[in-house]
Design an enzyme around this catalytic site. Structure first.
Site, mmCIF file in Angstrom:
data_model
loop_
_atom_site.group_PDB
_atom_site.id
_atom_site.type_symbol
_atom_site.label_atom_id
_atom_site.label_comp_id
_atom_site.label_asym_id
_atom_site.label_seq_id
_atom_site.Cartn_x
_atom_site.Cartn_y
_atom_site.Cartn_z
ATOM 1 N N ILE A 145 0.865 -1.183 0.000
ATOM 2 C CA ILE A 145 0.000 0.000 0.000
ATOM 3 C C ILE A 145 0.903 1.235 0.000
ATOM 4 O O ILE A 145 1.843 1.319 0.791
ATOM 5 C CB ILE A 145 -0.922 -0.014 1.235
ATOM 6 C CG1 ILE A 145 -1.879 -1.201 1.114
ATOM 7 C CG2 ILE A 145 -1.688 1.301 1.353
ATOM 8 C CD1 ILE A 145 -2.770 -1.391 2.318
ATOM 9 N N ASN B 67 -3.665 2.091 -10.999
ATOM 10 C CA ASN B 67 -3.471 0.712 -10.546
ATOM 11 C C ASN B 67 -4.406 -0.190 -11.329
ATOM 12 O O ASN B 67 -5.465 0.252 -11.789
ATOM 13 C CB ASN B 67 -3.797 0.626 -9.052
ATOM 14 C CG ASN B 67 -3.643 -0.789 -8.514
ATOM 15 O OD1 ASN B 67 -2.635 -1.459 -8.771
ATOM 16 N ND2 ASN B 67 -4.634 -1.259 -7.778
ATOM 17 N N HIS C 23 -6.583 -3.725 -10.876
ATOM 18 C CA HIS C 23 -7.093 -4.607 -9.822
ATOM 19 C C HIS C 23 -7.925 -5.707 -10.475
ATOM 20 O O HIS C 23 -8.759 -5.423 -11.335
ATOM 21 C CB HIS C 23 -7.950 -3.789 -8.846
ATOM 22 C CG HIS C 23 -8.508 -4.617 -7.736
ATOM 23 N ND1 HIS C 23 -7.766 -4.940 -6.631
ATOM 24 C CD2 HIS C 23 -9.710 -5.203 -7.565
ATOM 25 C CE1 HIS C 23 -8.490 -5.697 -5.828
ATOM 26 N NE2 HIS C 23 -9.685 -5.873 -6.370
HETATM 27 C C1 GRF Z 1 -2.747 -8.861 -11.628
HETATM 28 O O1 GRF Z 1 -3.803 -9.760 -11.639
HETATM 29 C C2 GRF Z 1 -3.167 -7.548 -11.056
HETATM 30 O O2 GRF Z 1 -4.484 -7.217 -11.319
HETATM 31 C C3 GRF Z 1 -3.007 -7.760 -9.583
HETATM 32 O O3 GRF Z 1 -1.858 -8.554 -9.471
HETATM 33 C C4 GRF Z 1 -1.657 -9.297 -10.661
HETATM 34 C C5 GRF Z 1 -0.276 -8.949 -11.169
HETATM 35 O O4 GRF Z 1 0.124 -9.792 -12.186
HETATM 36 N N1 GRF Z 1 -2.961 -6.495 -8.886
HETATM 37 P P1 GRF Z 1 1.454 -9.476 -13.001
HETATM 38 O O5 GRF Z 1 2.586 -9.318 -12.003
HETATM 39 O O6 GRF Z 1 1.212 -8.236 -13.784
HETATM 40 O O7 GRF Z 1 1.658 -10.668 -13.861
#
Ligand code: GRF
Length: 314
Positions: free
Chosen positions: A94, A109, A111
Site C-alpha cells: 500500500i 493501478n 485490480h
Molecule cells: C494482476 O492480476 C493484477 O491485477 C493484480 O496482481 C496481478 C499482477 O500480475 N494487482 P502481473 O505481475 O502483472 O503478472
C-alpha cells in the site's frame, strides 16, 4: 513524433502487466513510454524482463519495515527520471499517504475484479465462492483509500463452469493485458504531462493582446505589457506537488466561493496573502481547456490597462 509521456511501472512479482505496457508502447502512435521499473522486491521476476527490454530499473533500499525510507528513495528515482505517470502493476504494497498526495492524479493501478466489487486480496476466490458468472479487471486512479479512486476502465471476463482460482486468474490476466495499455494511453492522451500542459497554457495566454511572459518566483508568469500579471503557471511550487494555473478572481469572496463549490478544482495559492488570486488544478484529470481559456481572458481583462481592455471588448 511529439514527446511521449514517461511512465514508471511498480511491480512486486511476475510483471506480466508491466510487460504488456512495455510492448504496447512499441506502437508508433502510443503516447507513453515505460522509462522506469521499480519493485519493492529485488527478486521480482519481472525485473529481468524489464532489464532485457532496456528499461531502467530503480536501485532501491529494502522496503520491508522501512516504508518511509523506501518511498522517499522511490520518489527520488521517479523525479530524477522525469516521470509523468506511475502505473502499479501487481505492486503488493500500500502506498503511503504522502506518496499518493505527492503524485496525486498521476498514479494508477490495475485490480483483478470489477470494482467496487471485491476490493483487496483473493478476489478470484471471492468471485467463485459467491457463484458470480462475470468478473473482470479495473484500472483506477490511486487515492489514499485502498482500491478506491475514480475508475478509468474495466474489462469483463466470464466465469466458466468448473473454474479454479488459478484458471480464472490466468484468464483475467489475459484480459488485463488488453485493458491496461489502452486505458493508460487514453489517460495520457487526455491529460498530458506538466511540460505539455505548460505549453498549452502558454499558447492560450500569449494569444491575448499585448501579453508577454516572464519568469517570476520560479514560475512562468504572464502579464499585459504596460499592465499587470494576469496568470502564473505553477508546478510543484515549494514542493507542494501541484500543477496549476493561478488567475485573478474578482476578490477574496469569489475566491472562497469557488473553492467551496469545487474544492477539487480550485484552491487558495500560498504566498499570495489575502488576494483574489485563485489556483485552478491542471493535474486532477482531463483539463477543460475552454474553461481555462475563459479564466485567462477574464483575468487578462482585469489586469490590462483600461484602453486596451476596451479595445479588446470591441
Ligand atoms: C494482476 O492480476 C493484477 O491485477 C493484480 O496482481 C496481478 C499482477 O500480475 N494487482 P502481473 O505481475 O502483472 O503478472
Amino acid at each position: 513524433m511529439p514527446e511521449r509521456s514517461r511512465v514508471a511501472v511498480l511491480i512486486s512479482g511476475r510483471g506480466s502487466n508491466m510487460a504488456a505496457l512495455i510492448y504496447a508502447a512499441q506502437a508508433e502512435d502510443c503516447p507513453y513510454e515505460v522509462t522506469l521499473v521499480a519493485s519493492d522486491r529485488p527478486d521480482a521476476e519481472g525485473l529481468a524482463l524489464a532489464r532485457a527490454e532496456g528499461v531502467a530499473v530503480a536501485d532501491l533500499p529494502p522496503a520491508r519495515g522501512n516504508r518511509a525510507g523506501f518511498e522517499a528513495a522511490l520518489a527520488e528515482a521517479i523525479d530524477a527520471a522525469g516521470i509523468d505517470y506511475i502505473a502499479c502493476a501487481g505492486y503488493m504494497r500500500i502506498l503511503g499517504d504522502d506518496f499518493v498526495k505527492r503524485y496525486a492524479g498521476r498514479i494508477i493501478n490495475i485490480h483483478p475484479s470489477l470494482l467496487p466489487a471485491h476490493k483487496g486480496l483473493d478476489t478470484h476466490a471471492a468471485v467463485l465462492a459467491a457463484g458470480e458468472s462475470v468478473t473482470g479487471a479495473t484500472v483506477h486512479q490511486v487515492v489514499a483509500e485502498l482500491d478506491s479512486g475514480p475508475i478509468l476502465g474495466q474489462v469483463r471476463v466470464a466465469v466458466q463452469p468448473g473454474d479454479t482460482v488459478e484458471a480464472l486468474a490466468e484468464r483475467v490476466r489475459i484480459a488485463e493485458h488488453q485493458l491496461y495499455p489502452r486505458v493508460l494511453a487514453e489517460l495520457v492522451a487526455a491529460e498530458v504531462g506538466p511540460e505539455a500542459v505548460l505549453a498549452k497554457v502558454r499558447a492560450l495566454a500569449l494569444a491575448l493582446p499585448a501579453a508577454a511572459e516572464k519568469l517570476t518566483h520560479g514560475m512562468p508568469g504572464f502579464f499585459v505589457e504596460g499592465g499587470k500579471f494576469f496568470a502564473y503557471f505553477t508546478r510543484d511550487h515549494h514542493g507542494d506537488g501541484i500543477t496549476a494555473l493561478l488567475v485573478k478572481a474578482s476578490g477574496v469572496e469569489e475566491q472562497a466561493q469557488l473553492i467551496e463549490n469545487d474544492p477539487e478544482l480550485y484552491y487558495r495559492p500560498a504566498y499570495f496573502g489575502p488576494s483574489g488570486w485563485v489556483g485552478i488544478r491542471l493535474d486532477g484529470g482531463a483539463v477543460d481547456w475552454g474553461h481555462i481559456e475563459d479564466w485567462l481572458t477574464r483575468s487578462w481583462r482585469m489586469s490590462a490597462p483600461k484602453r486596451l481592455a476596451a479595445m479588446f471588448d470591441l
